[in-house]
Design a protein around this motif. Sequence first.
Motif, PDB file in Angstrom:
ATOM      1  N   HIS A   9      94.923 -19.176 -23.024  1.00 57.15           N
ATOM      2  CA  HIS A   9      93.807 -18.732 -22.185  1.00 57.15           C
ATOM      3  C   HIS A   9      94.394 -18.049 -20.960  1.00 57.15           C
ATOM      4  CE1 HIS A   9      90.136 -18.670 -19.836  1.00 57.15           C
ATOM      5  NE2 HIS A   9      89.505 -18.902 -20.972  1.00 57.15           N
ATOM      6  N   GLU A  11      93.295 -17.856 -17.927  1.00 57.45           N
ATOM      7  CA  GLU A  11      93.007 -18.494 -16.644  1.00 57.45           C
ATOM      8  C   GLU A  11      93.793 -19.782 -16.399  1.00 57.45           C
ATOM      9  OE1 GLU A  11      91.153 -17.235 -14.279  1.00 57.45           O
ATOM     10  OE2 GLU A  11      90.387 -15.553 -15.434  1.00 57.45           O
ATOM     11  N   ARG A  29      97.128 -24.975 -13.771  1.00 51.64           N
ATOM     12  CA  ARG A  29      97.105 -23.678 -13.096  1.00 51.64           C
ATOM     13  C   ARG A  29      97.901 -23.832 -11.809  1.00 51.64           C
ATOM     14  NH1 ARG A  29      92.054 -19.640 -12.114  1.00 51.64           N
ATOM     15  NH2 ARG A  29      93.215 -18.099 -10.938  1.00 51.64           N
ATOM     16  N   ARG A  50      88.165 -28.681 -29.557  1.00 54.84           N
ATOM     17  CA  ARG A  50      88.385 -27.274 -29.194  1.00 54.84           C
ATOM     18  C   ARG A  50      87.070 -26.574 -28.862  1.00 54.84           C
ATOM     19  NH1 ARG A  50      93.162 -24.432 -31.189  1.00 54.84           N
ATOM     20  NH2 ARG A  50      94.756 -25.929 -31.795  1.00 54.84           N
ATOM     21  N   LEU A  53      85.886 -26.488 -25.314  1.00 52.02           N
ATOM     22  CA  LEU A  53      86.577 -25.582 -24.398  1.00 52.02           C
ATOM     23  C   LEU A  53      85.964 -24.189 -24.412  1.00 52.02           C
ATOM     24  CD1 LEU A  53      90.196 -26.734 -25.254  1.00 52.02           C
ATOM     25  CD2 LEU A  53      88.765 -27.460 -23.337  1.00 52.02           C
ATOM     26  N   ASP A  54      84.667 -24.142 -24.226  1.00 48.32           N
ATOM     27  CA  ASP A  54      83.980 -22.854 -24.200  1.00 48.32           C
ATOM     28  C   ASP A  54      84.146 -22.199 -22.826  1.00 48.32           C
ATOM     29  OD1 ASP A  54      82.202 -24.260 -22.564  1.00 48.32           O
ATOM     30  OD2 ASP A  54      80.622 -24.329 -24.070  1.00 48.32           O
ATOM     31  N   GLU A  55      83.661 -20.991 -22.696  1.00 54.03           N
ATOM     32  CA  GLU A  55      83.864 -20.249 -21.443  1.00 54.03           C
ATOM     33  C   GLU A  55      83.198 -20.926 -20.251  1.00 54.03           C
ATOM     34  OE1 GLU A  55      86.000 -17.784 -20.669  1.00 54.03           O
ATOM     35  OE2 GLU A  55      86.686 -18.193 -22.705  1.00 54.03           O
ATOM     36  N   GLU A  56      82.080 -21.591 -20.448  1.00 56.30           N
ATOM     37  CA  GLU A  56      81.415 -22.295 -19.346  1.00 56.30           C
ATOM     38  C   GLU A  56      82.298 -23.445 -18.839  1.00 56.30           C
ATOM     39  OE1 GLU A  56      77.230 -24.624 -18.425  1.00 56.30           O
ATOM     40  OE2 GLU A  56      77.364 -23.327 -20.188  1.00 56.30           O
ATOM     41  N   ILE A  58      85.599 -23.725 -19.176  1.00 59.94           N
ATOM     42  CA  ILE A  58      86.802 -23.152 -18.551  1.00 59.94           C
ATOM     43  C   ILE A  58      86.474 -22.583 -17.176  1.00 59.94           C
ATOM     44  CG2 ILE A  58      88.627 -21.419 -18.756  1.00 59.94           C
ATOM     45  CD1 ILE A  58      88.864 -23.758 -20.756  1.00 59.94           C
ATOM     46  N   ALA A  59      85.344 -21.906 -17.053  1.00 57.34           N
ATOM     47  CA  ALA A  59      84.952 -21.337 -15.756  1.00 57.34           C
ATOM     48  C   ALA A  59      84.782 -22.438 -14.713  1.00 57.34           C
ATOM     49  CB  ALA A  59      83.666 -20.526 -15.906  1.00 57.34           C
ATOM     50  N   VAL A  62      88.224 -23.654 -13.698  1.00 63.20           N
ATOM     51  CA  VAL A  62      88.887 -22.682 -12.814  1.00 63.20           C
ATOM     52  C   VAL A  62      88.318 -22.796 -11.399  1.00 63.20           C
ATOM     53  CG1 VAL A  62      89.164 -20.210 -12.363  1.00 63.20           C
ATOM     54  CG2 VAL A  62      89.585 -21.129 -14.659  1.00 63.20           C
TER      55      VAL A  62
END
Length: 82
Positions: A9, A11, A29, A50, A53-56, A58-59, A62
Amino acid sequence: MRQLADIPHPEAKITLFSWNGKYLIKLERGPFEQTYKVSEMDVASEAEVRALLDEEFIAAAVQRFAQMHHDLQAAFTRHDIY
């Protein structure tokens, strides 16, 4: 602890482990890391972990890294440490 996968990924570095009846999702990170423990009883497979671990997700992680950085810098400032 057994490493199951490195999940690429841009990020964060994401590593999936299996340990003691749990999946551990480790995100890194810079100097910060977050670890999430998911019971093997709560998911049917590694594929379901897995899928979490969607974009929401991960966002949000971050954003949390940014908040962790801010909190650490604020502590340095409060104590005049640079």
